[in-house]
Design an enzyme around this catalytic site. Structure first.
Site, PDB file in Angstrom:
ATOM      1  N   ASP A   1       0.485  -1.167   0.186  1.00  0.00           N
ATOM      2  CA  ASP A   1       0.128   0.123  -0.484  1.00  0.00           C
ATOM      3  C   ASP A   1       0.892   1.485  -0.307  1.00  0.00           C
ATOM      4  OD1 ASP A   1      -2.626  -1.744  -0.029  1.00  0.00           O
ATOM      5  OD2 ASP A   1      -3.016  -1.407   2.377  1.00  0.00           O
TER       6      ASP A   1
ATOM      7  N   ARG B   1      -1.735  -0.808  -8.627  1.00  0.00           N
ATOM      8  CA  ARG B   1      -3.315  -0.558  -8.003  1.00  0.00           C
ATOM      9  C   ARG B   1      -2.896   1.212  -7.849  1.00  0.00           C
ATOM     10  NH1 ARG B   1      -3.831  -0.548  -1.680  1.00  0.00           N
ATOM     11  NH2 ARG B   1      -4.491  -2.893  -2.265  1.00  0.00           N
TER      12      ARG B   1
HETATM   13  P1  FDA Z   1     -14.472   9.648  -3.558  1.00  0.00           P
HETATM   14  O1  FDA Z   1     -14.123   9.856  -2.507  1.00  0.00           O
HETATM   15  O2  FDA Z   1     -14.872  10.402  -5.009  1.00  0.00           O
HETATM   16  O3  FDA Z   1     -15.462   8.129  -3.872  1.00  0.00           O
HETATM   17  C1  FDA Z   1     -16.570   7.579  -4.517  1.00  0.00           C
HETATM   18  C2  FDA Z   1     -18.087   7.138  -3.483  1.00  0.00           C
HETATM   19  O4  FDA Z   1     -17.683   6.446  -3.026  1.00  0.00           O
HETATM   20  C3  FDA Z   1     -18.303   8.771  -2.306  1.00  0.00           C
HETATM   21  O5  FDA Z   1     -19.186   9.361  -2.935  1.00  0.00           O
HETATM   22  C4  FDA Z   1     -19.040   7.830  -2.024  1.00  0.00           C
HETATM   23  O6  FDA Z   1     -20.178   7.165  -2.132  1.00  0.00           O
HETATM   24  C5  FDA Z   1     -18.214   6.677  -1.601  1.00  0.00           C
HETATM   25  N1  FDA Z   1     -16.949   6.547  -0.607  1.00  0.00           N
HETATM   26  C6  FDA Z   1     -16.179   6.177  -0.951  1.00  0.00           C
HETATM   27  N2  FDA Z   1     -15.041   6.249  -0.297  1.00  0.00           N
HETATM   28  C7  FDA Z   1     -16.157   5.487   1.259  1.00  0.00           C
HETATM   29  C8  FDA Z   1     -15.643   4.537   2.014  1.00  0.00           C
HETATM   30  N3  FDA Z   1     -14.392   4.891   3.125  1.00  0.00           N
HETATM   31  N4  FDA Z   1     -17.424   4.706   3.029  1.00  0.00           N
HETATM   32  C9  FDA Z   1     -18.356   4.412   2.831  1.00  0.00           C
HETATM   33  N5  FDA Z   1     -18.354   5.406   0.861  1.00  0.00           N
HETATM   34  C10 FDA Z   1     -17.412   5.718   0.770  1.00  0.00           C
HETATM   35  N6  FDA Z   1      -4.924   5.246  -0.715  1.00  0.00           N
HETATM   36  C11 FDA Z   1      -3.653   5.009  -0.188  1.00  0.00           C
HETATM   37  O7  FDA Z   1      -3.606   6.441   0.047  1.00  0.00           O
HETATM   38  N7  FDA Z   1      -2.987   4.340  -0.269  1.00  0.00           N
HETATM   39  C12 FDA Z   1      -3.564   2.639  -0.784  1.00  0.00           C
HETATM   40  O8  FDA Z   1      -3.141   2.220  -0.809  1.00  0.00           O
HETATM   41  C13 FDA Z   1      -4.831   2.513  -0.894  1.00  0.00           C
HETATM   42  N8  FDA Z   1      -5.183   1.739  -1.591  1.00  0.00           N
HETATM   43  C14 FDA Z   1      -6.297   1.473  -1.797  1.00  0.00           C
HETATM   44  C15 FDA Z   1      -6.942   0.331  -1.732  1.00  0.00           C
HETATM   45  C16 FDA Z   1      -8.397   0.184  -2.463  1.00  0.00           C
HETATM   46  C17 FDA Z   1      -8.629  -0.814  -3.191  1.00  0.00           C
HETATM   47  C18 FDA Z   1      -8.940   1.337  -3.072  1.00  0.00           C
HETATM   48  C19 FDA Z   1     -10.538   1.159  -3.200  1.00  0.00           C
HETATM   49  C20 FDA Z   1      -8.428   2.045  -2.374  1.00  0.00           C
HETATM   50  C21 FDA Z   1      -8.017   2.560  -1.337  1.00  0.00           C
HETATM   51  N9  FDA Z   1      -7.109   3.870  -0.638  1.00  0.00           N
HETATM   52  C22 FDA Z   1      -5.701   4.312  -1.104  1.00  0.00           C
HETATM   53  C23 FDA Z   1      -8.283   4.903  -0.646  1.00  0.00           C
HETATM   54  C24 FDA Z   1      -8.207   5.734  -2.134  1.00  0.00           C
HETATM   55  O9  FDA Z   1      -6.589   6.937  -2.035  1.00  0.00           O
HETATM   56  C25 FDA Z   1      -9.573   6.525  -1.900  1.00  0.00           C
HETATM   57  O10 FDA Z   1      -8.613   8.068  -0.898  1.00  0.00           O
HETATM   58  C26 FDA Z   1     -10.967   6.532  -1.353  1.00  0.00           C
HETATM   59  O11 FDA Z   1     -10.948   5.457  -2.217  1.00  0.00           O
HETATM   60  C27 FDA Z   1     -11.765   7.293  -2.304  1.00  0.00           C
HETATM   61  O12 FDA Z   1     -11.589   7.662  -3.472  1.00  0.00           O
HETATM   62  P2  FDA Z   1     -12.546   7.565  -4.380  1.00  0.00           P
HETATM   63  O13 FDA Z   1     -11.813   6.975  -5.526  1.00  0.00           O
HETATM   64  O14 FDA Z   1     -13.067   6.309  -4.228  1.00  0.00           O
HETATM   65  O15 FDA Z   1     -14.247   8.679  -4.913  1.00  0.00           O
END
Ligand code: FDA
Length: 303
Positions: free
Chosen positions: A123, A179
Site C-alpha cells: 500500500d 494499483r
Molecule cells: P470518492 O472519494 O470520490 O468516492 C466515491 C464515492 O464512493 C463516494 O461518494 C462515496 O459514496 C463512496 N465512498 C468512498 N469512500 C468511502 C468510504 N470510506 N466509506 C463509504 N463510502 C465511501 N489510498 C492510499 O493513499 N493508499 C493506498 O494504498 C490505498 N489503497 C486503496 C485500495 C483500494 C482497493 C481502494 C478502493 C482505495 C484505496 N485507497 C488508498 C484509498 C483511495 O486513495 C481513496 O482515498 C478512496 O478510495 C476514496 O476515493 P474514491 O476514488 O473511491 O472516490
C-alpha cells in the site's frame, strides 16, 4: 465544518459504539473472521486482498510480531483455498524506524507468498513514505518479479514521473502490477493536487500510461465517473479484461461493485481485519474528517 467536529469527538466515543459503524468496513478482529468474509466475497465471484490493520509502529519488536501475523495469515488463507492476495503497509514493519529491518520483514512475507504462488501489494502511505516505499518495491521486485506490486496515488504531483520511471522495469520476466488510487492522506498543496476535478484528470492520465504500456492495473476507486472513464480508456486502447481489475474497499458501494461483477469485470475487494481496528478508524477520521459524514450515514443506512 460539522464533519470536522464529529471527527474530533468520535475517538472519545466507546469502542463498542464505534464498532457499530466500523463493522461494515472491517471484516473482524481475527483470521477466521477475515476468511469468512473472503469466502462470501469469493462465492459472489469477487477476489480479495487482505490486510491486517496496523501502521506506524513505535518499536521494532512489534514489526516482528506483525511479520509473524502476516505469515500465519498467508498459511491460513492458502489452507482455506481463498481466491485472493495480500496487502500491507510498510510502516507496520518499521519503515520509519529502520529501513533495512523493514525490508527484511517484508521480504520474508513476499517469500512466503511466492512459495504458495501468491502476491503481496505494498500500500502507499503518506508522503513521508513515498520514496522509501518505491525503493522497497524496486528491491523486492528484483528478487520476486511476479509476487509483489505497488500502489500509487494520483493526487501526488510526482506520481506520473514515478510511474514512467517504474515502467522502465516492466518486461515479460518482470511484469509490473500497479494499483492506482486517488490517495487518502492529507497532503500539502505544494506536493499534491487538491481539486476533485484535477485529481480525477491525473488519475485518468496515470491509468492511460499504465494501460498503454501493458502494465497490469488495479483500478481502485468507487467514483462512478472514474469507472466510466476508465472503461472508455479500456475500450479506446482495446485492453483485454485480463490486463486490469477493479478494486474497492470492503463495505463501500456494494451496488456499484456488483454492477461491474455482473458485466464480468474482474473485481477485488480490500478486506481489512485485526485487533487494531479502533486506532485505524479513528486515525483515518482525523486525517479525513469528510469520512465522518459517511460514518454517520453508515449508522443509519443499511446495505
Ligand atoms: P470518492 O472519494 O470520490 O468516492 C466515491 C464515492 O464512493 C463516494 O461518494 C462515496 O459514496 C463512496 N465512498 C468512498 N469512500 C468511502 C468510504 N470510506 N466509506 C463509504 N463510502 C465511501 N489510498 C492510499 O493513499 N493508499 C493506498 O494504498 C490505498 N489503497 C486503496 C485500495 C483500494 C482497493 C481502494 C478502493 C482505495 C484505496 N485507497 C488508498 C484509498 C483511495 O486513495 C481513496 O482515498 C478512496 O478510495 C476514496 O476515493 P474514491 O476514488 O473511491 O472516490
Amino acid at each position: 465544518m460539522i464533519n470536522k467536529l464529529i471527527a474530533g469527538i468520535i475517538p472519545y466515543f466507546p469502542p463498542k459504539f464505534i464498532w457499530l459503524f466500523s463493522k461494515r468496513y472491517i471484516a473482524g478482529t481475527n483470521i477466521e473472521d477475515a476468511i469468512a468474509v473472503s469466502e462470501k466475497l469469493n462465492n459472489h465471484h469477487i477476489l480479495v486482498t487482505v490486510d491486517i490493520l496496523g501502521e506506524f509502529i513505535k518499536d521494532l519488536s512489534q514489526a516482528e510480531k506483525n511479520k509473524t501475523g502476516y505469515i500465519k495469515m498467508i498459511e491460513a488463507f492458502t489452507r482455506a483455498g481463498i481466491k485472493g492476495n495480500f496487502s500491507l503497509k510498510p510502516t507496520m514493519f518499521g519503515l520509519l524506524i529502520d529501513k533495512e529491518v523493514c525490508y527484511n520483514n517484508i521480504r520474508d512475507i513476499v517469500k512466503k507468498a511466492a512459495s504458495v504462488n501468491n502476491f503481496v501489494r505494498i500500500d502507499m502511505e503518506d508522503s513521508h513514505c513515498t520514496a522509501n516505499e518505491i525503493e522497497l518495491f524496486q528491491r523486492l521486485i528484483a528478487q520476486y518479479p511476479k509476487n509483489v506490486g505497488l500502489a500509487l496515488q494520483s493526487y501526488l504531483h510526482r506520481t506520473h514521473d514515478d510511474l514512467k520511471a517504474l515502467a522502465t522495469l516492466h518486461t515479460d520476466e518482470t511484469p509490473l502490477n500497479i494499483r492506482l488510487c486517488k490517495g487518502i492522506y492529507l497532503e500539502s498543496n505544494k506536493i499534491a493536487y487538491k481539486g476533485h476535478r484535477e485529481i480525477r484528470s491525473h488519475f485518468l492520465e496515470d491509468l492511460e500510461e499504465l494501460l498503454t504500456r501493458g502494465i497490469y492495473a488495479g483500478i481502485a476507486t468507487h467514483d462512478k465517473y472514474l469507472i466510466k472513464k476508465s472503461l472508455e480508456l479500456i475500450e479506446k486502447h482495446k485492453i483485454s479484461n485480463d490486463q486490469f481489475e477493479f478494486q474497492m474497499l470492503y463495505g463501500v458501494t456494494p451496488k456499484l461493485r456488483q454492477s461491474l461483477v455482473d458485466k464480468n469485470y474482474r473485481m477485488r475487494v480490500y478486506v481489512p481485519f485485526g485487533q487494531e481496528w479502533f486506532g485505524y478508524c479513528t486515525r483515518r477520521l482525523k486525517e479525513n474528517p469528510n469520512l465522518a459524514g459517511l460514518i454517520i450515514k453508515a449508522l443509519f443506512v443499511r446495505g
